[in-house]
Enzyme design. Structure first.
Site, PDB file in Angstrom:
ATOM      1  N   ASP A   7      -1.873   6.679   6.132  1.00  0.00           N
ATOM      2  CA  ASP A   7      -1.849   5.262   6.505  1.00  0.00           C
ATOM      3  C   ASP A   7      -2.776   5.017   7.690  1.00  0.00           C
ATOM      4  O   ASP A   7      -2.998   5.909   8.510  1.00  0.00           O
ATOM      5  CB  ASP A   7      -0.413   4.865   6.861  1.00  0.00           C
ATOM      6  N   LYS A  17       0.820  -1.210   0.000  1.00  0.00           N
ATOM      7  CA  LYS A  17       0.000   0.000   0.000  1.00  0.00           C
ATOM      8  C   LYS A  17       0.858   1.265   0.000  1.00  0.00           C
ATOM      9  O   LYS A  17       0.603   2.201  -0.761  1.00  0.00           O
ATOM     10  CB  LYS A  17      -0.962  -0.029   1.189  1.00  0.00           C
ATOM     11  N   THR A  18       1.859   1.304   0.851  1.00  0.00           N
ATOM     12  CA  THR A  18       2.743   2.471   0.875  1.00  0.00           C
ATOM     13  C   THR A  18       3.501   2.611  -0.440  1.00  0.00           C
ATOM     14  O   THR A  18       3.654   3.711  -0.978  1.00  0.00           O
ATOM     15  CB  THR A  18       3.745   2.369   2.046  1.00  0.00           C
ATOM     16  N   THR A  58      -5.875  -1.461   6.945  1.00  0.00           N
ATOM     17  CA  THR A  58      -5.860  -2.915   7.076  1.00  0.00           C
ATOM     18  C   THR A  58      -7.231  -3.430   7.493  1.00  0.00           C
ATOM     19  O   THR A  58      -7.443  -4.638   7.540  1.00  0.00           O
ATOM     20  CB  THR A  58      -4.824  -3.342   8.134  1.00  0.00           C
ATOM     21  N   ARG A  82       6.847  -8.480   2.032  1.00  0.00           N
ATOM     22  CA  ARG A  82       7.732  -8.016   3.105  1.00  0.00           C
ATOM     23  C   ARG A  82       8.376  -9.190   3.830  1.00  0.00           C
ATOM     24  O   ARG A  82       9.562  -9.168   4.160  1.00  0.00           O
ATOM     25  CB  ARG A  82       6.946  -7.161   4.102  1.00  0.00           C
TER      26      ARG A  82
END
Length: 359
Positions: free
Chosen positions: A122, A77-78, A171, A230
């Site tokens: 965020d 997302k970032t 999220t 990640r």
């Protein structure tokens, strides 16, 4: 290769297979993030749709529609927010919902934006209610009302804002109120990655980190990465360390297998905590059902750690089920730990399913 920088910390951030970024992750990710949609791996539908949105905005000479990205931590997302800014040739401002506790905090940020700038927010669902209500008007009319003074003498001063693009990330999309969700022109949900996509992520990361890796070694790491880039990137770094110390630096399937055994990450991506929960459920409680608090005591962890850190992945893998009577193991859980379920045990032979039919 795609990552986020969530503000949440805690037990998940301390795990090798946790999706929350620690400081080491953030430092490495800054150097490895893809710079445009062409470099971004996975999320094919989201990339295609977002590419159309951005191209159309550039053709009109206008700012892009507001974008809402939802999905689990670590899926990109970032990274996508930074790509949106790069594709639009605009600067980006990054903040988070928990950091905006008052409407004045948001007003200060909005009033300093440049025309066309991208504001990445965020964990947008954790923003305070007064700031959220101010955001409605800012997104729709590019205007906010700043309250000056208190009580009967308070005055609302309208403040015009330059056109900007808000990129919200969450999220937990279900916690967003409908009025806020409806103001986004484009909404996308980030899915977990397939192993083949994660193999490409691992190969790209290895190339940028100057790490030699064989295809079989990349596949071994990808298969244990829980569908999250990640985590794949973090496992790659730990396997790289092992290969440099214990071997000649080349990551093969055997080296990756041995390294991840040292770090207690098994072939399905379960770590010590995950296996402890399953072992307690199977060996101490016969597969369940067992209450969450009892299960947490059995593994020596807090109730919240078991419920929020361990259980989501176990449920997604089909190893554990949450029922009104408590936590229950599945046949896959017995098989994964190499145990034989006693007859009548949850997940074992003779156990009735939800429809009363014996398995």
């Amino acid at each position: 290769m795609n990552w986020d920088d969530p503000t949440d910390t805690g037990a998940d951030a301390e795990r090798l297979v946790g999706a929350v970024a620690d400081r080491e992750d953030q430092a490495v990710e800054a150097a490895l993030r893809p710079k445009d949609l062409g470099e971004f791996i996975g999320q094919e539908k989201v990339r295609e749709q977002l590419d159309l949105v951005l191209r159309a905005a550039r053709a009109r000479g206008a700012t892009a529609d507001h974008v809402l990205l939802s999905g689990a931590p670590g899926l990109g997302k970032t990274t996508l927010s930074m790509i949106i800014a790069a594709e639009m040739g605009a600067p980006i401002r990054i903040t988070s919902g928990p950091a905006i506790q008052h409407a004045g905090d948001l007003a200060a940020i909005l009033s300093s934006l440049q025309e066309g700038e991208v504001l990445f927010l965020d964990e947008i669902h954790r923003m305070s209610r007064p700031a959220e209500e101010m955001l409605y008007m800012a997104m729709e009319d590019f205007r906010v009302d700043v309250i000056v003074g208190k009580g009967p003498g308070a005055t609302a001063i309208p403040l015009e804002l330059p056109p900007f693009t808000l990129v919200g990330a969450t999220t937990r999309a279900g916690l967003l109120p409908p009025p806020l969700r409806d103001r986004f022109g484009f909404t996308a949900h980030m899915e977990f990655y397939e192993p083949r996509e994660l193999e490409r992520v691992v190969h790209r990361s290895a190339s940028l980190l100057d790490v030699e890796i064989e295809p079989a070694g990349a596949a071994e790491i990808a298969g244990r990465s829980r569908g999250t880039p990640r985590i794949a990137n973090r496992l790659l770094r730990r396997v790289r360390d092992y290969a440099q110390v214990k071997a000649d630096g080349l990551i093969t399937r055997e080296i990756a297998h041995a390294a991840l055994a040292v770090y207690e990450v098994d072939e399905r991506g379960l770590d010590r905590l995950d296996r402890a929960v399953l072992e307690a459920l199977l060996k101490l409680f016969g597969g369940g059902p067992v209450g969450l608090s009892t299960l947490a005591v059995a593994v020596g962890e807090e109730r919240e750690t078991v419920e929020e850190v361990a259980e989501p992945f176990l449920v997604r893998e089909g190893l554990l089920a949450r029922t009104p009577r408590g936590r229950v193991a599945t046949p896959a859980a017995w098989a994964h730990l190499g145990l034989t379920a006693p007859r009548g045990a949850a997940g074992g032979p003779g156990q009735q399913d939800l429809f009363g039919t014996s398995q």
